[in-house]
Design an enzyme around this catalytic site. Sequence first.
Site, short mmCIF file in Angstrom:
data_model
loop_
_atom_site.label_atom_id
_atom_site.label_comp_id
_atom_site.label_asym_id
_atom_site.label_seq_id
_atom_site.Cartn_x
_atom_site.Cartn_y
_atom_site.Cartn_z
N SER A 257 0.83 -1.20 0.00
CA SER A 257 0.00 0.00 0.00
C SER A 257 0.87 1.25 0.00
CB SER A 257 -0.90 0.00 1.23
OG SER A 257 -0.14 0.29 2.39
N LYS A 258 0.23 2.37 -0.28
CA LYS A 258 0.94 3.64 -0.35
C LYS A 258 1.75 3.93 0.90
CE LYS A 258 -2.35 5.80 -3.48
NZ LYS A 258 -2.95 7.05 -3.92
N ARG A 259 1.17 3.58 2.03
CA ARG A 259 1.82 3.86 3.32
C ARG A 259 3.09 3.06 3.55
NH1 ARG A 259 0.56 8.57 4.48
NH2 ARG A 259 -1.65 9.02 4.23
N ASP A 260 3.20 1.94 2.86
CA ASP A 260 4.35 1.07 3.10
C ASP A 260 5.67 1.74 2.75
OD1 ASP A 260 2.81 -0.99 4.08
OD2 ASP A 260 2.46 -1.84 2.09
N GLY A 261 5.62 2.66 1.81
CA GLY A 261 6.85 3.35 1.43
C GLY A 261 7.48 4.03 2.63
#
Length: 503
Positions: A257-261
């Site tokens: 997901s986007k937050r994983d970055g």
Amino acid sequence: MVRVRFAPSPTGALHIGGVRTALYNYLLARQQGGTFILRIEDTDQGRYVPGAEDYIIESLRWVGVIPDEGVGFGGDEGPYRQSDRKEIYQKYAHELVQRGHAYYAFDTPLELENRRQAEEHFTYNHLTRSALINSLTIGEEVSKRRIATGESFVIRLKVMPGRSIHIQDLIRGDVVFESSELDDKVLLKADGMPTYHLANIVDDHLMRITHVIRGEEWLPSTAHHVLLYEGFGWEATMPKFSHLPLIMKPFGNGKLSKRDGAKFGIPVFPLAWKGETAEESFDGFREVGFLPGAVVNFLALLGWHPGGDEDIFSMEELIQLFSIEHIGKGGARFDYEKAKSFNQKYIHAMDDAALATLVRPLVEAKGYQVSDAFLSRAISLMKERVTFLTDFVETGYYLFEPVRVYDEETLQKRWNGDIAAVFAELTEKFATFDLFKAPDLEEAVKAFIQEKGMKPGDILPLLRIALVGTMKGPAVFETAEVLGREETVARLKRMMDNQSVKS
RNA sequence: GGUCCGUUCGUCUAGGGGUUAGGACACGUCCCUUUCACGGAUGAAACACGGGUUCGAUUCCCGUACGGACUACCA
């Protein structure tokens, strides 16, 4: 003629999984001499994010996945932005009602929300619709009148129970859904915009799409899509479906997901995205220092492989080798270490001049001014030890400016009065060399060391620290050559000063 | 919970009824190198489990377990 599309929603930065989907579509189109279309699915006005569309286009350009038609690319089947096609969907939605495959529904979101609160697993379907407010229960006439007075309504798909719907997925084979398990999906929202389901089918049909290659998250709703094709009488030209395995988080469970970055300190977007807040801003592969070819190679192999032992492929080779049949079924974990290794290999494989054109902007952004000749030599010196383009100016900063920090630990271990004297003498020697070439320097310095009755290990590490500050770095004499005599001597003196201050 | 999808080294994967189950990344050791890296060599490392089918299953079928997605007037 193959016609495929990539249809992202402009709700923010395009995540790397989307880039892979676009890539696979593109590969098939290029290979088959077909057409690759970019369609913007902006039917959710609430989630629209300004700038996202440009971001998507720039991302595709960066990785070299260039659409033949679409928003920003022209084409005869437009408009390619769904918000510009509103009337088209409305026309088809009403047509579907006429055909008896859809109906008007007046239940408000609040009412439905309450139902869900009351009933554990409430769904709007063939079982419950007869007890809800829609044109099936209140009649066509009443419905028309309510709509005429301006009352808001939605159009829902009328799913008839008792059927098995088979989907021939090119990756997964035969997938069956029972129509009695399907809900009556909203097709046209109260704001007059279509939902994904309607817009997707209408556009794919109108744009003559032959293959739908999309993420696995769409598999469960594909049965509805088939029903829609049937309802419109478009079965004959229904595209073939391929549902790609998802890209999973590098650690832990679930899809990337986007937050994983931010969570793992790795890029999960092609380009950096500047949001309203720092929280909403993300790093991109490009800014971190990845080569687009490496990203494409890495992404292509995340869920697909042509077979055999090879794993380095140019875009041209990917186009030639690609096949839907070789796409894997299981989710693929996003392995950043692997991505880095691809980048390193791609940098190694690139010649110095080509690398220089990519590195120069980074060098200049740091405020350094260097000649082409110098830059090229600096690159060949650092090339074997960088992972990212940015490493040339980060790790290898010392090629462009004086040493910032000295490796004190090594210095403490090796520096002493005797060495200091020898070092001073060596510095003088450097100032007098005619030819400042690595092999000559090496020969002369080693002879000098021997002459002094010392070992290379006594002097060389210190020489290295004087030049670059660290024990990790390019060959000493090569470095001296690239730096040039003046700078080399200056750095030697500077370290001696630095050491004398301490003692 | 329901529906659907999936499962080969830690990871990405090749393979496919009979193989020493191959490669890559990461990891270990050695060589090269008086640094680091690159390169080379080498090692450890996998067919989720249980039933079938078969002379023979990692490969085909069925279960189980585990994982995943979906379950909005979001896409």
